[in-house]
Structure formats: structure tokens, C-alpha cells
Design an enzyme around this catalytic site. Structure first.
Site, PDB file in Angstrom:
ATOM      1  N   GLY A  50       7.697  -5.516  -1.793  1.00 18.77           N
ATOM      2  CA  GLY A  50       8.089  -4.227   0.256  1.00 18.77           C
ATOM      3  C   GLY A  50       7.702  -4.732   1.484  1.00 18.77           C
ATOM      4  N   THR A  54       5.117  -3.588   3.524  1.00 16.87           N
ATOM      5  CA  THR A  54       3.847  -4.504   3.739  1.00 16.87           C
ATOM      6  C   THR A  54       3.692  -5.745   3.403  1.00 16.87           C
ATOM      7  OG1 THR A  54       3.359  -1.602   3.440  1.00 16.87           O
ATOM      8  CG2 THR A  54       1.557  -3.077   4.043  1.00 16.87           C
ATOM      9  N   GLY A  59       0.986  -3.372  -1.340  1.00 13.43           N
ATOM     10  CA  GLY A  59       1.473  -2.102  -0.722  1.00 13.43           C
ATOM     11  C   GLY A  59       1.554  -1.146  -1.686  1.00 13.43           C
ATOM     12  N   ALA A  60       1.301   0.327  -1.423  1.00  3.80           N
ATOM     13  CA  ALA A  60       1.762   1.525  -2.451  1.00  3.80           C
ATOM     14  C   ALA A  60       2.143   2.430  -1.474  1.00  3.80           C
ATOM     15  CB  ALA A  60       0.178   1.592  -2.759  1.00  3.80           C
ATOM     16  N   GLY A  93       6.158   1.236  -6.649  1.00  7.42           N
ATOM     17  CA  GLY A  93       7.195   0.981  -7.570  1.00  7.42           C
ATOM     18  C   GLY A  93       8.395   1.313  -6.653  1.00  7.42           C
ATOM     19  N   GLY A  94       8.078   1.448  -5.694  1.00  8.50           N
ATOM     20  CA  GLY A  94       9.194   2.277  -4.235  1.00  8.50           C
ATOM     21  C   GLY A  94      10.249   1.438  -4.191  1.00  8.50           C
ATOM     22  N   GLU A 139       4.121  -6.209 -10.029  1.00  7.74           N
ATOM     23  CA  GLU A 139       3.351  -6.066 -10.189  1.00  7.74           C
ATOM     24  C   GLU A 139       2.138  -5.678 -11.099  1.00  7.74           C
ATOM     25  OE1 GLU A 139       4.980  -4.433  -5.717  1.00  7.74           O
ATOM     26  OE2 GLU A 139       4.819  -3.260  -7.094  1.00  7.74           O
ATOM     27  N   LYS A 178      -0.349   6.795   3.584  1.00  9.17           N
ATOM     28  CA  LYS A 178       0.029   6.976   2.328  1.00  9.17           C
ATOM     29  C   LYS A 178      -1.594   6.975   1.513  1.00  9.17           C
ATOM     30  CE  LYS A 178       3.958   3.820   2.206  1.00  9.17           C
ATOM     31  NZ  LYS A 178       3.519   2.653   2.438  1.00  9.17           N
TER      32      LYS A 178
HETATM   33  C1  5RP Z   1       7.285  -2.318  -4.240  1.00 10.35           C
HETATM   34  C2  5RP Z   1       6.339  -0.585  -3.776  1.00 10.35           C
HETATM   35  C3  5RP Z   1       5.262  -1.261  -2.866  1.00 10.35           C
HETATM   36  O1  5RP Z   1       4.218  -2.143  -2.733  1.00 10.35           O
HETATM   37  C4  5RP Z   1       5.189   0.320  -2.620  1.00 10.35           C
HETATM   38  O2  5RP Z   1       6.379   0.805  -2.505  1.00 10.35           O
HETATM   39  C5  5RP Z   1       4.650  -0.236  -0.632  1.00 10.35           C
HETATM   40  O3  5RP Z   1       6.459  -0.484  -0.226  1.00 10.35           O
HETATM   41  P1  5RP Z   1       5.947  -0.433   1.047  1.00 10.35           P
HETATM   42  O4  5RP Z   1       5.193  -1.279   1.999  1.00 10.35           O
HETATM   43  O5  5RP Z   1       6.802  -0.701   2.073  1.00 10.35           O
HETATM   44  O6  5RP Z   1       5.656   1.052   1.350  1.00 10.35           O
HETATM   45  O7  5RP Z   1       5.155  -0.736  -5.275  1.00 10.35           O
HETATM   46  O8  5RP Z   1       7.071  -1.763  -5.978  1.00 10.35           O
END
Ligand code: 5RP
Length: 231
Positions: A39, A41, A92-93, A105-106, A113, A131
Site C-alpha cells: 500500500g 504507507t 498500513g491499514a 486489504g484495500g 499480509e 484511519k
Molecule cells: C493493502 C493494505 C493496505 O495496508 C491498506 O489498504 C492501507 O493502504 P494505504 O497505506 O495505501 O492507505 O491492506 O492490502
């Protein structure tokens, strides 16, 4: 005349992500391997990690994208099956609560993960302040599904009160589909994670509650806050 403002500068979301990515370096154990998430982050963490690449043994990647980026910085990437210990996993999350339960999982990498996080001694979650939530579920919960089971899993997720939507044009690194489940107010994340895991055809779901984060580095305009579940 120099005017010095006493007001705190408002940081952008990217600057907050940058700050937590850098702060996570303090958790990397020198001479050891580090697990690396996926992701935007996590990408900033990879860039920060590149600055200390000569002081780590290498990394374990949670996605093909992360693997390519790590290797692009000259960081050696190990297969998880070839690794006997992984002190830290940094990722990240999409949402995190005070119990350190997360929705992830975004970016669609939830299964790998979750596997890398399961092996790691410590999960360090790096997020900007937006978040942090009281109740998980505003962010649609990603569920990775074997393609031939998608209609069945969709019906079962509706039974659980969710509104699953197939993620258009997306195939995971494992060759599967993602259903993004909206309409959930997740009051018992451990229970929901377990129930969704029991649906035949589900590979994994984006609730990380049975194995929560150990530490959350939360980016705020006042600085990086360190949160733990027992705080
Ligand atoms: C990827 C993830 C990422 O950690 C989550 O989607 C956060 O992404 P970002 O740091 O772009 O906000 O779980 O599968």
C-alpha cells in the site's frame, strides 16, 4: 520582519504517512529480516528502509508489488517458507481501533499480509490519523474468494448483514477475486473474522482481529503517537 506562527502546521495525509513510515524504522531489528506490507504507507516505509538496507539481513514481502519495490532498492527478498524467524512486520491499514483490530486489504494483498503477519513476532501498524476509528466497518471489508465460489460467498455474506460488491477488474496475487463488503458495523471483530473464515470458498478476510497489531504508529499533526491495545 520574521513572523513566527505559534499555530501548528497542518500536515497533509502524505506527510503523516511519511512520518509514521520513518518512525517504524525504530522497530526494525538490525541484522534480522523484516516483513513488509503493501500500500501507499508501506511504500513510504520501503523508501525509508532503503536507507538502512546494509544493516538488515533482508525482507519478506506481502505482495508481488512490494517484492518488486524492495528489490528495486537493492533489498534482498526471502520467501517466507525459507525463513525461521521474523521479528517484525510493518504494514498500513484501512481502519484500526483502540484494540488494535484492523480492516486491511484495500490494496488487495490481505491474504499474503495475514500470512506474513502470522509468522512475525511483532506487528507494527503505520497509519495516518484518519484511519483510527471507534467501530470498524465504514471501510468496506475486503474478502478474498476462490472465483468459482463467488456467488455462494456473496449469498453467505448477505446473510451476515453485509452488502458485497465484486472489485471490478481485480485479481489477487493468488489468482482470486475480492468482494468488498459494505454496510457492516463490526462490533465484534474477532467473531466476524471467524465466521467469514468459515464460509466455504473464502480464502481470507480483511479483518485482522484474531492477530491484531501490537503497536500502532498514528500520524497526527501533533506528531507520531504510539498506541498499544492495553493503553
Ligand atoms: C493493502 C493494505 C493496505 O495496508 C491498506 O489498504 C492501507 O493502504 P494505504 O497505506 O495505501 O492507505 O491492506 O492490502
Amino acid at each position: 520582519m520574521l513572523i513566527v506562527s505559534t499555530r501548528q502546521k497542518t500536515m497533509t495525509q502524505d506527510e503523516l504517512k511519511q512520518a509514521v513510515a520513518r518512525a517504524a524504522l525504530a522497530y526494525v531489528v538490525e541484522g534480522e529480516l523484516v516483513g513488509v506490507g503493501t500500500g501507499s504507507t508501506a511504500r513510504l516505509f520501503i523508501e525509508a528502509l532503503a536507507g538502512m538496507k546494509d544493516r538488515i539481513a533482508g525482507a519478506v514481502a506481502s505482495s508481488e508489488d512490494t517484492k518488486r519495490r524492495l528489490e528495486g532498492h537493492g533489498i534482498r527478498v526471502f520467501e517466507l517458507n525459507d525463513v525461521s524467524s521474523l521479528p517484525v512486520y510493518v504494514d498500513g491499514a484501512d481502519e484500526i481501533n483502540a484494540e488494535m483490530h484492523m480492516i486491511k486489504g484495500g490494496g488487495g494483498a490481505l491474504t499474503r499480509e495475514k500470512i506474513v503477519a502470522a509468522v512475525a513476532g511483532q506487528f507494527v501498524c503505520i497509519v495516518d490519523g484518519s484511519k483510527f476509528v471507534e467501530v470498524l466497518g465504514k471501510f468496506p471489508l475486503p474478502v478474498e474468494v476462490i472465483p468459482m465460489a463467488s456467488a455462494h460467498v456473496t449469498r453467505e455474506l448477505k446473510e451476515l448483514g453485509g452488502a458485497p460488491v465484486p472489485r471490478a477488474g481485480f485479481v489477487t496475487d493468488n489468482g482470486n477475486l475480492i468482494l468488498d463488503v459494505g454496510g457492516l458495523q463490526i462490533l465484534d471483530p474477532v467473531d466476524l473474522e471467524t465466521r467469514i473464515n468459515q464460509i466455504v470458498g473464502v480464502v481470507s478476510n480483511g479483518l485482522f482481529a484474531r492477530r491484531p497489531a501490537d503497536v500502532c504508529l498514528l500520524g497526527t499533526s501533533g506528531g507520531v503517537r504510539t498506541l498499544r491495545a492495553d493503553d
